[in-house]
Design a protein around this motif. Structure first.
Motif, short mmCIF file in Angstrom:
data_model
loop_
_atom_site.label_atom_id
_atom_site.label_comp_id
_atom_site.label_asym_id
_atom_site.label_seq_id
_atom_site.Cartn_x
_atom_site.Cartn_y
_atom_site.Cartn_z
N ASN A 9 -14.79 106.62 -70.73
CA ASN A 9 -13.58 106.95 -69.82
C ASN A 9 -14.02 106.46 -68.39
O ASN A 9 -13.48 106.78 -67.36
N THR A 10 -14.92 105.47 -68.15
CA THR A 10 -15.37 104.97 -67.05
C THR A 10 -14.30 103.97 -66.35
O THR A 10 -13.86 103.07 -67.10
N ALA A 11 -14.10 104.16 -65.15
CA ALA A 11 -12.60 103.39 -64.69
C ALA A 11 -13.68 102.34 -63.63
O ALA A 11 -14.66 102.36 -62.95
N GLN A 13 -13.00 97.97 -62.23
CA GLN A 13 -11.98 96.82 -61.79
C GLN A 13 -12.82 95.48 -61.61
O GLN A 13 -14.03 95.58 -61.23
N GLN A 19 -7.75 95.90 -63.94
CA GLN A 19 -8.15 97.12 -64.60
C GLN A 19 -9.12 96.62 -65.76
O GLN A 19 -8.69 96.13 -66.54
N ARG A 21 -10.97 97.67 -69.17
CA ARG A 21 -10.95 98.55 -70.37
C ARG A 21 -11.92 98.18 -71.43
O ARG A 21 -12.17 96.87 -71.80
N THR A 102 -17.25 107.29 -62.66
CA THR A 102 -17.90 107.60 -64.02
C THR A 102 -18.30 109.16 -64.27
O THR A 102 -18.24 109.73 -63.15
#
Length: 109
Positions: A9-11, A13, A19, A21, A102
């Motif tokens: 679920n951590t974003a 970049q 983004q 993934r 996170t």
């Protein structure tokens, strides 16, 4: 390295705003989602980077240079202090990955 553990679920970049993934291979250890490891697959979508003559050269993947030293889940886990490098389709380094958000419940070393 140490810090809050990175999970599915951590974003994250790339340096150009694409983004990142993650596709976790770990199916056992989790916090809010499965913990990420250096052996997982990381893809980048939406990177707008172009080379000076205008040729597209987007970030497409991430490779991890520094991971946690003491915690593993099949492979070394990743935390906020881990160092990852975004790569183009030709595997040319294009800059470091940035952790945007996170979870805060589980820390690793």
């Amino acid at each position: 390295m140490s810090g809050n553990a990175l999970t599915a679920n951590t974003a994250m970049q790339c340096p150009h705003g694409g983004q990142v993934r993650a596709t976790p291979s770990n199916t056992r250890a989790k916090s809010d989602a499965h913990l990420l490891t250096s052996g997982d697959t990381f893809t980048v979508a939406g990177c707008p980077f172009t080379l000076p003559p205008g040729a597209p050269s987007p970030c497409l993947s991430v490779t991890w240079i520094v991971a946690d030293l003491r915690v593993t889940a099949g492979s070394p886990t990743l935390s906020e202090s881990a160092a990852g490098m975004c790569l183009s389709g030709a595997n040319v380094p294009q800059g470091p990955v940035s952790v945007v958000t996170t979870q805060r419940r589980v820390g690793t070393r």
